[in-house]
Design an enzyme around this catalytic site. Structure first.
Site, PDB file in Angstrom:
ATOM      1  N   MET A  75     -91.157  -8.157-116.525  1.00 24.34           N
ATOM      2  CA  MET A  75     -89.733  -8.234-116.830  1.00 24.34           C
ATOM      3  C   MET A  75     -89.031  -7.021-116.231  1.00 24.34           C
ATOM      4  O   MET A  75     -89.348  -5.890-116.588  1.00 24.34           O
ATOM      5  CB  MET A  75     -89.527  -8.273-118.345  1.00 24.34           C
ATOM      6  CG  MET A  75     -90.104  -9.510-118.997  1.00 24.34           C
ATOM      7  SD  MET A  75     -90.054  -9.427-120.797  1.00 24.34           S
ATOM      8  CE  MET A  75     -91.585  -8.534-121.124  1.00 24.34           C
TER       9      MET A  75
ATOM     10  N   GLY B  65     -88.073  -3.488-121.897  1.00 24.07           N
ATOM     11  CA  GLY B  65     -88.873  -3.941-120.822  1.00 24.07           C
ATOM     12  C   GLY B  65     -90.261  -4.423-120.967  1.00 24.07           C
ATOM     13  O   GLY B  65     -90.717  -4.597-122.023  1.00 24.07           O
ATOM     14  N   SER B  66     -90.849  -4.801-120.020  1.00 19.44           N
ATOM     15  CA  SER B  66     -92.157  -4.634-119.507  1.00 19.44           C
ATOM     16  C   SER B  66     -92.889  -5.868-119.057  1.00 19.44           C
ATOM     17  O   SER B  66     -92.509  -6.430-118.067  1.00 19.44           O
ATOM     18  CB  SER B  66     -92.941  -3.732-120.362  1.00 19.44           C
ATOM     19  OG  SER B  66     -92.298  -2.507-120.298  1.00 19.44           O
ATOM     20  N   ARG B  67     -93.934  -6.326-119.798  1.00 20.45           N
ATOM     21  CA  ARG B  67     -94.723  -7.444-119.296  1.00 20.45           C
ATOM     22  C   ARG B  67     -95.196  -8.302-120.460  1.00 20.45           C
ATOM     23  O   ARG B  67     -95.500  -7.787-121.540  1.00 20.45           O
ATOM     24  CB  ARG B  67     -95.931  -6.920-118.520  1.00 20.45           C
ATOM     25  CG  ARG B  67     -96.489  -7.921-117.523  1.00 20.45           C
ATOM     26  CD  ARG B  67     -97.543  -7.288-116.651  1.00 20.45           C
ATOM     27  NE  ARG B  67     -98.874  -7.568-117.181  1.00 20.45           N
ATOM     28  CZ  ARG B  67     -99.965  -6.894-116.859  1.00 20.45           C
ATOM     29  NH1 ARG B  67     -99.886  -5.860-116.042  1.00 20.45           N
ATOM     30  NH2 ARG B  67    -101.118  -7.219-117.362  1.00 20.45           N
TER      31      ARG B  67
END
Length: 195
Positions: A78, A160-162
C-alpha cells in the site's frame, strides 16, 4: 466521506494546533491544517464491491507472489496514496488474532517479512497485516471467534504498508488472476478457487 475508526483522534490535535500556530507563523499553521486534512484523506474508507474467489485485502500493488510450505502467498504493498482499510479475502471464522513484534523496514523490501505484523488466521486462509518503516499502528477490527464475509472490513494500518494473503491449500498458481506489479483494489479478485 467514511473514515477508519480513530481517525479524528489523530487529526483533531493537528487542526487544534493549527489555530494558534497560524497566529504565530502563518506557514506553520497552514502546514498543520494540511497535515490534518492529509490524515483524514489517508484514513478514508470508501465502499467497495466484492469480487468472486479470493479477494484483495487492500488497495495497492502486488509486490509478492510466492509459494510457502505448499501454499501461495500474495502480498499487496500500500503506497501513501492507497486506501489503508483492510478487508477479509474470503468468508470464514477467525480462529486466531496474533500480534507479532518486529522491525520497521520499508514494506516493499524483502526485509519487511521481519516487521511488526498482525496475523488473522481462519480455517483455510491467513491475512497478515505488516507495518512499514513509518506505519507502526495496526488496528484489527476482529477477534478470535468472529465470522467474516468476503470483503468485510477487518482492520487498518495507520500510515501504510503491506497486506499478505496466505491462500487456501486448494488455490494453485494457475488460479491467480494477478501477478507481481499489478495494481489492485480492495475487494477485487486475486485468485479463483477450483470448482
Amino acid at each position: 466521506m467514511d473514515l477508519a475508526p480513530g481517525t479524528w483522534r489523530l487529526a483533531t490535535p493537528l487542526f487544534l494546533a493549527a489555530v494558534p500556530a497560524t497566529v504565530v507563523a502563518l506557514p506553520a499553521g497552514l502546514a498543520l491544517l494540511a497535515l490534518g486534512a492529509a490524515t483524514l484523506w489517508f484514513h478514508r474508507d470508501p465502499p467497495r464491491p466484492t469480487g468472486d474467489g479470493v479477494v484483495s485485502p487492500a488497495d495497492g500493488t502486488v509486490s509478492v507472489v510466492r509459494t510457502e510450505e505448499g501454499r501461495i502467498r500474495v502480498g499487496v504493498f500500500m503506497s501513501p496514496l492507497s486506501v489503508h482499510v483492510n478487508r477479509a479475502p474470503l468468508a470464514g471464522r477467525i480462529r486466531r488474532v496474533e500480534r507479532v513484534p518486529g522491525a520497521y523496514r520499508p514494506a516493499f523490501s524483502k526485509d519487511s517479512d521481519r516487521n511488526e505484523r498482525v496475523r488473522l488466521e481462519s480455517d483455510d486462509w491467513t491475512l497478515v497485516l505488516i507495518a512499514g518503516w513509518f506505519a507502526r499502528r495496526i488496528h484489527p477490527y476482529v477477534s478470535a471467534g468472529d465470522d467474516v464475509t468476503p470483503g468485510e472490513r477487518v482492520g487498518h494500518i495507520s500510515y501504510g504498508s503491506r497486506a499478505d494473503v496466505l491462500m487456501p491449500p486448494d488455490v494453485e498458481r494457475d488460479h491467480l488472476t494477478v501477478a507481481e506489479g499489478d495494481d489492485v483494489r480492495a475487494g477485487e479478485t486475486l485468485a479463483r478457487r477450483p470448482d
